[in-house]
Design a protein around this motif. Structure first.
Motif, PDB file in Angstrom:
ATOM      1  N   LYS A 141       0.850  -1.207   0.000  1.00  0.00           N
ATOM      2  CA  LYS A 141       0.000   0.000   0.000  1.00  0.00           C
ATOM      3  C   LYS A 141       0.874   1.241   0.000  1.00  0.00           C
ATOM      4  CE  LYS A 141      -3.547  -1.867   3.178  1.00  0.00           C
ATOM      5  NZ  LYS A 141      -4.207  -1.678   4.478  1.00  0.00           N
ATOM      6  N   GLN A 179      -4.599 -10.150   6.388  1.00  0.00           N
ATOM      7  CA  GLN A 179      -5.340 -10.618   7.557  1.00  0.00           C
ATOM      8  C   GLN A 179      -6.525 -11.465   7.113  1.00  0.00           C
ATOM      9  OE1 GLN A 179      -4.105  -9.643  10.859  1.00  0.00           O
ATOM     10  NE2 GLN A 179      -2.529  -9.400   9.294  1.00  0.00           N
ATOM     11  N   ASN A 259      -6.791  -1.664  11.636  1.00  0.00           N
ATOM     12  CA  ASN A 259      -6.320  -1.405  10.271  1.00  0.00           C
ATOM     13  C   ASN A 259      -5.914   0.057  10.145  1.00  0.00           C
ATOM     14  OD1 ASN A 259      -5.764  -1.418   7.533  1.00  0.00           O
ATOM     15  ND2 ASN A 259      -7.909  -1.163   6.946  1.00  0.00           N
TER      16      ASN A 259
HETATM   17  P1  AMP Z   1      -7.625   0.412   3.688  1.00  0.00           P
HETATM   18  O1  AMP Z   1      -7.417   1.389   2.591  1.00  0.00           O
HETATM   19  O2  AMP Z   1      -6.390   0.106   4.481  1.00  0.00           O
HETATM   20  O3  AMP Z   1      -8.797   0.750   4.550  1.00  0.00           O
HETATM   21  O4  AMP Z   1      -8.032  -0.953   2.990  1.00  0.00           O
HETATM   22  C1  AMP Z   1      -9.251  -1.099   2.296  1.00  0.00           C
HETATM   23  C2  AMP Z   1      -9.772  -2.514   2.461  1.00  0.00           C
HETATM   24  O5  AMP Z   1      -8.813  -3.461   1.932  1.00  0.00           O
HETATM   25  C3  AMP Z   1      -9.972  -2.937   3.898  1.00  0.00           C
HETATM   26  O6  AMP Z   1     -11.208  -2.497   4.383  1.00  0.00           O
HETATM   27  C4  AMP Z   1      -9.904  -4.448   3.738  1.00  0.00           C
HETATM   28  O7  AMP Z   1     -11.097  -4.968   3.207  1.00  0.00           O
HETATM   29  C5  AMP Z   1      -8.783  -4.633   2.737  1.00  0.00           C
HETATM   30  N1  AMP Z   1      -7.480  -4.729   3.452  1.00  0.00           N
HETATM   31  C6  AMP Z   1      -6.640  -3.721   3.731  1.00  0.00           C
HETATM   32  N2  AMP Z   1      -5.554  -4.147   4.401  1.00  0.00           N
HETATM   33  C7  AMP Z   1      -5.699  -5.472   4.584  1.00  0.00           C
HETATM   34  C8  AMP Z   1      -4.928  -6.499   5.220  1.00  0.00           C
HETATM   35  N3  AMP Z   1      -3.749  -6.246   5.804  1.00  0.00           N
HETATM   36  N4  AMP Z   1      -5.421  -7.761   5.208  1.00  0.00           N
HETATM   37  C9  AMP Z   1      -6.615  -8.041   4.603  1.00  0.00           C
HETATM   38  N5  AMP Z   1      -7.373  -7.129   3.985  1.00  0.00           N
HETATM   39  C10 AMP Z   1      -6.943  -5.852   3.977  1.00  0.00           C
END
Ligand code: AMP
Length: 369
Positions: A141, A179, A259
């Motif tokens: 990311k 995760q 998260n």
């Molecule tokens: P974020 O931009 O970090 O909120 O990520 C958007 C979505 O991607 C999250 O709500 C999860 O559905 C998925 N996601 C992000 N990071 C992870 C992770 N480390 N493991 C599994 N799914 C993730």
């Protein structure tokens, strides 16, 4: 404190819903945004300019009793001078930390809030090393400015590392262990300057492609809720936070893994407009304006569904009893959050039935091409 004028940096849908909650309290809102036709600008006056334009920010601060945010990515260096002019709430430090996934995770870890194993990535070699150490699957990311799954690459197997690097490689990334969660939940709370904290019930959130599709709330799990509240309190107290703060969690084997946090009202809390005694928008305003915080008690069992890329026909949707329809007044673009709707029911079973009927109806309504 004198609390009549609120300056809002960013005039997206969050700002718009904040302004709509501000009117009954007798508040005047002023936005800063690039677009004179943004969702917020349709409901309150606006200063036109870049969100980090020092002169425009100073102008906003000069006419506001407190400045707050629809968008949290304004550089700390642009905000610092404003602190001499007015109150900046939430505090700059909270915004700065939430702007960088690495700093955010460092804060969580310092407060003993579990996070996914991760590594900072600035070069291809960093990525290869991290994938060896932390294994796959994982997610690469961008540390900054990623939202709704943008700037992310899910690496299922190590033979995708080169492709991931080709797609989003460069300095300023993070690699996180994937995760294997059973659910995603979020907790929203509001803290006053005097240190009083109120919490909303947990929301259970369903994402697709990194974007929130729908939330149901309250998500009833007393032990997860207790844990989430403890974590949220720790973050708020450490940052001397004022306003609404959201933390998104994965539920992994019955435990919470944080998260990310958002130093603002949150999409997973839109249901509170109809589903709680006081909405997240109103409580944010109450918190930043030193007004008593409102009750966060749920009024039933709620589902909130996002409208992504298209607005389902209003007339058809309003045939569903009690449905609240929210149109943000945005130009349709693929995947863009254009609005949402909420239904509140007396029992979880009624809510599940109504949500199914709503999703079915949304499938039946033809999408504009
Ligand atoms: P974020 O931009 O970090 O909120 O990520 C958007 C979505 O991607 C999250 O709500 C999860 O559905 C998925 N996601 C992000 N990071 C992870 C992770 N480390 N493991 C599994 N799914 C993730």
């Amino acid at each position: 404190m004198k609390f009549n004028h609120v300056g809002i940096v960013g005039a997206g849908q969050l700002g718009r819903m904040m302004a709509l909650a501000a009117y009954p309290l007798g508040l005047r809102c002023l936005f800063l945004d690039r677009s004179g036709d943004s969702p917020g600008a349709q409901v309150a006056p606006i200063l036109l300019g870049a969100l980090d334009d020092p002169a425009r920010l100073a102008e906003l601060a000069a006419s506001s009793d407190v400045v707050t945010f629809d968008w949290e990515n304004v550089a700390g260096s642009a905000l610092a001078p404003l602190e001499k002019l007015t109150k900046i709430r939430p505090p700059r430090k909270a915004l700065e930390i939430s702007q960088d996934r690495l700093q955010e995770k460092a804060l969580f870890s310092r407060l003993k809030i579990p996070v996914a194993a991760h590594a900072a990535i600035d070069t291809r070699e960093d990525l290869l090393r991290a994938a060896r150490k932390l294994g796959t699957p994982g997610i690469l990311k961008t540390r900054r400015l990623g939202y709704d799954g943008k700037g992310q690459y899910v690496i299922e197997r190590s033979n995708q590392l080169d492709d991931a690097w080709a797609q989003i490689g460069g300095p300023g990334l993070i690699y996180e262990q994937f995760q294997d969660f059973s659910r995603e939940v979020s907790l929203i709370g509001a803290r006053s300057a005097a240190g009083k904290i109120v919490h909303y019930p947990l929301s259970a959130n369903t994402h697709a492609g990194g974007v929130l599709q729908y939330s149901i709330a309250p998500f009833i799990d007393a032990s997860l809720e207790r844990m989430a509240r403890r974590y949220l309190n720790k973050v708020m107290e450490t940052l001397d936070y004022v306003g609404v703060l959201t933390i998104e969690f994965f539920v992994v084997e019955g435990r919470l893994v944080a998260n990310e946090m958002a130093p603002r009202v949150h999409n997973s809390g839109h249901w509170t407009i109809e589903g709680c005694v006081t909405s997240q928008f109103e409580n944010h305003l109450r918190a930043i304006g030193d007004l008593p915080l409102g009750a966060t008690r749920p009024l039933g069992h709620t589902a909130m569904v996002n409208f992504l890329g298209w607005m389902p026909d209003r007339e058809r949707l309003l045939t569903i009893e009690g449905l609240a329809y929210h149109d943000y007044g945005k130009e349709p673009r693929p995947g863009r959050k254009l609005g949402h709707c909420t239904i509140v029911r007396a029992t979880p079973a009624d809510r599940t039935r109504a949500l199914k009927a709503l999703l079915k109806l949304m499938k039946e309504i033809p999408r504009p091409v």
